[in-house]
Design a protein around this motif. Structure first.
Motif, PDB file in Angstrom:
ATOM      1  N   ASN A 150       0.807  -1.275  -0.179  1.00 43.67           N
ATOM      2  CA  ASN A 150      -0.076   0.002  -0.035  1.00 43.67           C
ATOM      3  C   ASN A 150       0.954   1.135   0.082  1.00 43.67           C
ATOM      4  O   ASN A 150       1.969   1.147   0.433  1.00 43.67           O
ATOM      5  CB  ASN A 150      -0.823   0.186   1.218  1.00 43.67           C
ATOM      6  CG  ASN A 150      -1.869  -1.192   1.468  1.00 43.67           C
ATOM      7  OD1 ASN A 150      -2.165  -1.632   2.470  1.00 43.67           O
ATOM      8  ND2 ASN A 150      -2.132  -1.726   0.427  1.00 43.67           N
ATOM      9  N   ASP A 203      -3.812   1.371  -3.229  1.00 42.36           N
ATOM     10  CA  ASP A 203      -3.606  -0.281  -3.163  1.00 42.36           C
ATOM     11  C   ASP A 203      -2.809  -0.812  -3.900  1.00 42.36           C
ATOM     12  O   ASP A 203      -2.410  -2.151  -3.836  1.00 42.36           O
ATOM     13  CB  ASP A 203      -5.121  -0.860  -3.279  1.00 42.36           C
ATOM     14  CG  ASP A 203      -5.567  -0.724  -4.786  1.00 42.36           C
ATOM     15  OD1 ASP A 203      -4.802   0.091  -5.761  1.00 42.36           O
ATOM     16  OD2 ASP A 203      -6.391  -1.360  -5.411  1.00 42.36           O
ATOM     17  N   THR A 206       4.536   0.458   2.047  1.00 43.98           N
ATOM     18  CA  THR A 206       4.670  -0.601   3.008  1.00 43.98           C
ATOM     19  C   THR A 206       6.211  -1.104   3.175  1.00 43.98           C
ATOM     20  O   THR A 206       6.978  -1.116   1.811  1.00 43.98           O
ATOM     21  CB  THR A 206       3.845  -1.584   2.496  1.00 43.98           C
ATOM     22  OG1 THR A 206       2.361  -1.442   2.291  1.00 43.98           O
ATOM     23  CG2 THR A 206       3.888  -3.125   3.564  1.00 43.98           C
ATOM     24  N   TYR A 213       5.140 -10.734   6.813  1.00 47.93           N
ATOM     25  CA  TYR A 213       4.480 -10.998   5.543  1.00 47.93           C
ATOM     26  C   TYR A 213       4.294 -12.443   5.228  1.00 47.93           C
ATOM     27  O   TYR A 213       5.105 -13.131   5.808  1.00 47.93           O
ATOM     28  CB  TYR A 213       5.249 -10.037   4.292  1.00 47.93           C
ATOM     29  CG  TYR A 213       6.314 -10.526   3.739  1.00 47.93           C
ATOM     30  CD1 TYR A 213       6.225 -11.456   2.882  1.00 47.93           C
ATOM     31  CD2 TYR A 213       7.403  -9.938   4.323  1.00 47.93           C
ATOM     32  CE1 TYR A 213       7.602 -12.011   2.410  1.00 47.93           C
ATOM     33  CE2 TYR A 213       8.822 -10.283   3.783  1.00 47.93           C
ATOM     34  CZ  TYR A 213       8.797 -11.271   2.804  1.00 47.93           C
ATOM     35  OH  TYR A 213      10.019 -11.859   2.280  1.00 47.93           O
ATOM     36  N   SER A 227      -1.126  -7.833   2.515  1.00 48.99           N
ATOM     37  CA  SER A 227      -1.124  -6.544   2.676  1.00 48.99           C
ATOM     38  C   SER A 227      -0.886  -6.079   4.193  1.00 48.99           C
ATOM     39  O   SER A 227      -1.335  -6.907   5.142  1.00 48.99           O
ATOM     40  CB  SER A 227      -2.494  -5.847   2.349  1.00 48.99           C
ATOM     41  OG  SER A 227      -2.850  -4.628   2.465  1.00 48.99           O
ATOM     42  N   PRO A 254      -1.816  -2.540   6.209  1.00 48.71           N
ATOM     43  CA  PRO A 254      -2.272  -1.162   6.269  1.00 48.71           C
ATOM     44  C   PRO A 254      -2.319  -0.256   7.495  1.00 48.71           C
ATOM     45  O   PRO A 254      -2.358   0.839   7.378  1.00 48.71           O
ATOM     46  CB  PRO A 254      -3.962  -1.204   5.981  1.00 48.71           C
ATOM     47  CG  PRO A 254      -4.127  -2.405   6.680  1.00 48.71           C
ATOM     48  CD  PRO A 254      -2.930  -3.364   6.387  1.00 48.71           C
ATOM     49  N   GLY A 256       0.454  -8.225  -6.279  1.00 52.59           N
ATOM     50  CA  GLY A 256      -0.301  -7.247  -5.392  1.00 52.59           C
ATOM     51  C   GLY A 256      -1.849  -7.256  -5.736  1.00 52.59           C
ATOM     52  O   GLY A 256      -2.132  -7.837  -6.589  1.00 52.59           O
ATOM     53  N   ALA A 257      -2.169  -6.227  -5.402  1.00 56.12           N
ATOM     54  CA  ALA A 257      -3.751  -6.035  -5.906  1.00 56.12           C
ATOM     55  C   ALA A 257      -4.003  -5.854  -7.226  1.00 56.12           C
ATOM     56  O   ALA A 257      -5.316  -6.396  -7.553  1.00 56.12           O
ATOM     57  CB  ALA A 257      -4.076  -4.454  -5.210  1.00 56.12           C
TER      58      ALA A 257
END
Length: 184
Positions: A56, A76, A102, A109, A122, A124, A145-146
């Motif tokens: 993020n 994101d 991040t 992770y 993720s 946040p 990722g996203a």
């Protein structure tokens, strides 16, 4: 005190002050990273950030705030959302007060598979973010990722090298990330 000493000290002070203005780098007055909330949407693509994996990001701009919520702008994905937003706004003459992403060196992770593709978790929380300029980024890895392939940032260069060794990609600095790199 000689003129040369005064000029040298003035130049050093000006350089330090200028460095502090660039992307919040070293500026103790830069706004602090925030926790991205469970319903916060990406200011670039509109996806709810908490619903997606990956790094993020946050950008605080000087004299520019997002529509519909307080600063910072929230993202994101780095490759598809934060960096395009950053480049577009820099091209418009805006100055970032702070850019956070991040920091995978500071969080626990995980990389998990979904539809036969690896995705990174993720994080946040405010404490998971670090100044973007200070990190090393793994680009071109097989980890998503996203929004697919993304950049994975680390404050510890050894962590970045180990991640690239396991998942592919190359390690670059913040300054190496250009529109051309984002576009490939």
């Amino acid at each position: 005190m000689s003129r040369r000493t005064v000029l040298g000290a003035s130049g050093a002070l000006a350089a330090t002050a200028l460095a502090g203005c660039l992307d919040g780098d070293g500026d103790s007055s830069a706004p602090a990273a925030i926790t991205i909330g469970s319903s916060d949407a990406c200011d670039n693509c509109g996806m709810v950030i908490a619903n997606h994996p990956g790094a993020n990001g946050q950008i605080f701009w000087e004299d520019y705030t997002p529509d519909g919520h307080d600063a910072p702008f929230r993202f994101d994905a780095l490759k598809q959302c934060l960096f395009p937003h950053l480049f577009e706004n820099r091209d418009q003459g805006r100055t970032a007060a702070a850019i956070y992403v991040t920091d995978y060196s500071t969080v626990e992770y995980s990389v998990s598979s979904s539809d036969d593709a690896p995705y990174i978790s993720s994080h946040p929380e405010a404490e998971a973010f670090a100044l973007a300029r200070d990190l090393s980024y793994v680009v071109g890895s097989e980890v998503n990722g996203a929004m697919g392939a993304d950049f994975v940032p680390f404050s510890d260069a050894g962590d970045a090298d180990a991640f690239a060794g396991e998942y592919g990609g190359e390690v670059v600095s913040f300054d190496d990330i250009t529109p051309a790199l984002v576009g490939r």
